[in-house]
Design a protein around this motif. Sequence first.
Motif, PDB file in Angstrom:
ATOM      1  N   LEU A 271       0.816  -1.221   0.000  1.00 51.84           N
ATOM      2  CA  LEU A 271       0.000   0.000   0.000  1.00 51.84           C
ATOM      3  C   LEU A 271       0.849   1.271   0.000  1.00 51.84           C
ATOM      4  CD1 LEU A 271      -2.630  -1.341   2.575  1.00 51.84           C
ATOM      5  CD2 LEU A 271      -2.967  -1.086   0.119  1.00 51.84           C
ATOM      6  N   ASN A 272       2.004   1.217  -0.662  1.00 51.89           N
ATOM      7  CA  ASN A 272       2.880   2.401  -0.764  1.00 51.89           C
ATOM      8  C   ASN A 272       3.229   3.009   0.583  1.00 51.89           C
ATOM      9  OD1 ASN A 272       3.113   2.478  -3.560  1.00 51.89           O
ATOM     10  ND2 ASN A 272       1.060   3.403  -3.717  1.00 51.89           N
ATOM     11  N   ASP A 273       3.504   2.155   1.541  1.00 50.90           N
ATOM     12  CA  ASP A 273       3.831   2.611   2.896  1.00 50.90           C
ATOM     13  C   ASP A 273       2.679   3.376   3.554  1.00 50.90           C
ATOM     14  OD1 ASP A 273       6.170   1.340   3.573  1.00 50.90           O
ATOM     15  OD2 ASP A 273       7.470   2.845   2.660  1.00 50.90           O
ATOM     16  N   ASN A 274       1.455   3.168   3.076  1.00 46.12           N
ATOM     17  CA  ASN A 274       0.266   3.737   3.727  1.00 46.12           C
ATOM     18  C   ASN A 274      -0.461   2.714   4.590  1.00 46.12           C
ATOM     19  OD1 ASN A 274       0.377   6.363   2.773  1.00 46.12           O
ATOM     20  ND2 ASN A 274      -0.562   5.791   0.829  1.00 46.12           N
ATOM     21  N   GLN A 275       0.120   1.518   4.747  1.00 47.08           N
ATOM     22  CA  GLN A 275      -0.588   0.455   5.468  1.00 47.08           C
ATOM     23  C   GLN A 275      -0.954   0.870   6.898  1.00 47.08           C
ATOM     24  OE1 GLN A 275       2.356   0.014   3.902  1.00 47.08           O
ATOM     25  NE2 GLN A 275       3.912  -0.254   5.478  1.00 47.08           N
ATOM     26  N   GLY A 276      -0.059   1.619   7.559  1.00 52.54           N
ATOM     27  CA  GLY A 276      -0.322   2.023   8.946  1.00 52.54           C
ATOM     28  C   GLY A 276      -1.472   3.013   9.034  1.00 52.54           C
ATOM     29  N   ILE A 277      -1.399   4.049   8.225  1.00 49.69           N
ATOM     30  CA  ILE A 277      -2.406   5.113   8.309  1.00 49.69           C
ATOM     31  C   ILE A 277      -3.762   4.596   7.805  1.00 49.69           C
ATOM     32  CG2 ILE A 277      -2.078   6.338   6.071  1.00 49.69           C
ATOM     33  CD1 ILE A 277      -1.970   8.152   9.389  1.00 49.69           C
ATOM     34  N   MET A 278      -3.744   3.738   6.786  1.00 55.80           N
ATOM     35  CA  MET A 278      -5.000   3.148   6.293  1.00 55.80           C
ATOM     36  C   MET A 278      -5.593   2.206   7.345  1.00 55.80           C
ATOM     37  SD  MET A 278      -3.934   2.543   2.313  1.00 55.80           S
ATOM     38  CE  MET A 278      -5.486   1.893   1.689  1.00 55.80           C
ATOM     39  N   GLY A 279      -4.734   1.511   8.052  1.00 55.19           N
ATOM     40  CA  GLY A 279      -5.215   0.647   9.138  1.00 55.19           C
ATOM     41  C   GLY A 279      -5.892   1.466  10.224  1.00 55.19           C
ATOM     42  N   CYS A 280      -5.363   2.668  10.482  1.00 58.10           N
ATOM     43  CA  CYS A 280      -5.991   3.546  11.486  1.00 58.10           C
ATOM     44  C   CYS A 280      -7.391   3.969  11.020  1.00 58.10           C
ATOM     45  CB  CYS A 280      -5.118   4.772  11.752  1.00 58.10           C
ATOM     46  SG  CYS A 280      -3.574   4.377  12.587  1.00 58.10           S
ATOM     47  N   ILE A 281      -7.554   4.193   9.736  1.00 57.79           N
ATOM     48  CA  ILE A 281      -8.890   4.533   9.216  1.00 57.79           C
ATOM     49  C   ILE A 281      -9.849   3.364   9.452  1.00 57.79           C
ATOM     50  CG2 ILE A 281     -10.198   4.956   7.074  1.00 57.79           C
ATOM     51  CD1 ILE A 281      -7.835   6.716   6.211  1.00 57.79           C
ATOM     52  N   GLN A 282      -9.357   2.155   9.210  1.00 55.66           N
ATOM     53  CA  GLN A 282     -10.216   0.986   9.447  1.00 55.66           C
ATOM     54  C   GLN A 282     -10.533   0.834  10.942  1.00 55.66           C
ATOM     55  OE1 GLN A 282     -11.901  -0.680   7.435  1.00 55.66           O
ATOM     56  NE2 GLN A 282     -12.512  -2.515   8.570  1.00 55.66           N
ATOM     57  N   LEU A 283      -9.553   1.140  11.803  1.00 60.53           N
ATOM     58  CA  LEU A 283      -9.824   1.110  13.262  1.00 60.53           C
ATOM     59  C   LEU A 283     -10.955   2.079  13.604  1.00 60.53           C
ATOM     60  CD1 LEU A 283      -6.298   1.196  14.998  1.00 60.53           C
ATOM     61  CD2 LEU A 283      -7.958  -0.693  15.092  1.00 60.53           C
ATOM     62  N   ALA A 284     -10.924   3.260  12.972  1.00 61.55           N
ATOM     63  CA  ALA A 284     -11.971   4.258  13.209  1.00 61.55           C
ATOM     64  C   ALA A 284     -13.330   3.732  12.744  1.00 61.55           C
ATOM     65  CB  ALA A 284     -11.626   5.559  12.478  1.00 61.55           C
ATOM     66  N   LYS A 285     -13.356   3.155  11.543  1.00 62.09           N
ATOM     67  CA  LYS A 285     -14.613   2.608  11.000  1.00 62.09           C
ATOM     68  C   LYS A 285     -15.182   1.533  11.910  1.00 62.09           C
ATOM     69  CE  LYS A 285     -14.914   1.204   6.654  1.00 62.09           C
ATOM     70  NZ  LYS A 285     -14.407   0.585   5.394  1.00 62.09           N
ATOM     71  N   MET A 286     -14.293   0.645  12.382  1.00 61.50           N
ATOM     72  CA  MET A 286     -14.743  -0.460  13.239  1.00 61.50           C
ATOM     73  C   MET A 286     -15.297   0.065  14.555  1.00 61.50           C
ATOM     74  SD  MET A 286     -11.629  -3.100  12.307  1.00 61.50           S
ATOM     75  CE  MET A 286     -11.643  -3.893  13.883  1.00 61.50           C
ATOM     76  N   GLU A 287     -14.661   1.112  15.078  1.00 61.75           N
ATOM     77  CA  GLU A 287     -15.120   1.664  16.359  1.00 61.75           C
ATOM     78  C   GLU A 287     -16.496   2.317  16.194  1.00 61.75           C
ATOM     79  OE1 GLU A 287     -13.433   0.990  19.037  1.00 61.75           O
ATOM     80  OE2 GLU A 287     -14.715   2.096  20.449  1.00 61.75           O
ATOM     81  N   LEU A 288     -16.696   2.981  15.075  1.00 65.37           N
ATOM     82  CA  LEU A 288     -18.002   3.617  14.810  1.00 65.37           C
ATOM     83  C   LEU A 288     -19.092   2.543  14.704  1.00 65.37           C
ATOM     84  CD1 LEU A 288     -19.441   6.320  14.221  1.00 65.37           C
ATOM     85  CD2 LEU A 288     -19.081   5.849  11.782  1.00 65.37           C
ATOM     86  N   GLN A 289     -18.761   1.441  14.007  1.00 66.59           N
ATOM     87  CA  GLN A 289     -19.747   0.351  13.856  1.00 66.59           C
ATOM     88  C   GLN A 289     -20.096  -0.268  15.201  1.00 66.59           C
ATOM     89  OE1 GLN A 289     -17.817  -2.101  10.935  1.00 66.59           O
ATOM     90  NE2 GLN A 289     -18.357  -0.695   9.283  1.00 66.59           N
ATOM     91  N   GLU A 290     -19.089  -0.348  16.058  1.00 69.88           N
ATOM     92  CA  GLU A 290     -19.280  -0.961  17.378  1.00 69.88           C
ATOM     93  C   GLU A 290     -20.282  -0.176  18.235  1.00 69.88           C
ATOM     94  OE1 GLU A 290     -16.068  -2.951  20.305  1.00 69.88           O
ATOM     95  OE2 GLU A 290     -16.466  -3.423  18.227  1.00 69.88           O
ATOM     96  N   GLN A 291     -20.362   1.163  18.008  1.00 67.54           N
ATOM     97  CA  GLN A 291     -21.138   2.009  18.915  1.00 67.54           C
ATOM     98  C   GLN A 291     -22.568   2.265  18.420  1.00 67.54           C
ATOM     99  OE1 GLN A 291     -18.884   5.264  20.459  1.00 67.54           O
ATOM    100  NE2 GLN A 291     -17.323   3.811  21.113  1.00 67.54           N
TER     101      GLN A 291
END
Length: 291
Positions: A271-291
């Motif tokens: 992911l062009n060294d964007n794997q970390g920051i993109m993973g953080c976006i997914q963490l945000a999405k998952m947290e929103l779904q959880e609530q």
Amino acid sequence: MLFGALEAGGTKMVMAIGNENGEILDRVSIPTETPDITVPRIIDYFKGKNIEALGIGSFGPVDLDRQSETYGYITSTPKLAWANYDILGNIKKELQIPIGFDTDVNAAALGEATWGSIKGLSSGIYITIGTGVGVGVYMDGRLLHGMLHPEAGHVLLSKHPEDDFEGVCPYHPNCMEALASGPSLEKRWNKKAYDLADNNKVWELEAYYIAQGLVNYILTLSPHRIVLGGGVMHQKQLFPLIRSQVVKLLNGYVKTKQIENIDEYIVPPSLNDNQGIMGCIQLAKMELQEQ
Ligand code: ADP
Ligand code: ZN
């Protein structure tokens, strides 16, 4: 829908705004100073950006146990200003939105699992070999925490018989971080890592150590794919050296189609060294779904 992403590192904080498809729309990076300087700057960046949730992938160790009183804290880090610091709570207090929280390397593993080379697989690991060595574990469809969280950059390795380097880890003379991190390369050979590119001996020894770590992870976690990132892995000549050492060390014991296709099993980030920051976006999405 907009999400915030914070890659909290020991030397810099990378902040970004992305959408639900993992597309990064804006990004800034600031140095990591003390929390009283840096955290207000983080909050300023995200305020007024219309994000629904934030994901934080943090350096650590961190407390990931939602039942714990210190959930969301950076705990025993040698970066003393940040030790026992409530990074999640202090940001949440100001932003008042759902915030997903995990280790930096687990976030990178999640990025690869959602959009990259671990996508569609039920497990995979992400390893960074940079200033430190860290391992994020995506297992049976979720990020592995366990008692604390994996600290597999500190697995103990056998020293090469001709290597008398003392290592750079203050805790262990012969862990992977001690013997294979960027700073260990530079201290052992007394040169900047990228100035060592043409020295085969350097990368053979480096691959010898990285492969030992990988074999330990293959035998304990049995991941479907291994993604190797971080500054040191920009030396692409390491990949074939590591793959052949892994096969040699496994010595025919693990017979799977993945090990037979080792070129597709041990791979660089996708992911062009964007794997970390993109993973953080997914963490945000998952947290929103959880609530
Ligand atoms: P961090 O781990 O701090 O997030 P990096 O993953 O970029 O950052 O790791 C930095 C380390 O990686 C440095 O210590 C350096 O030794 C090493 N490094 C950075 N770029 C290269 C390169 N092109 N080749 C080899 N080593 C590198
Ligand atoms: Zn160590």
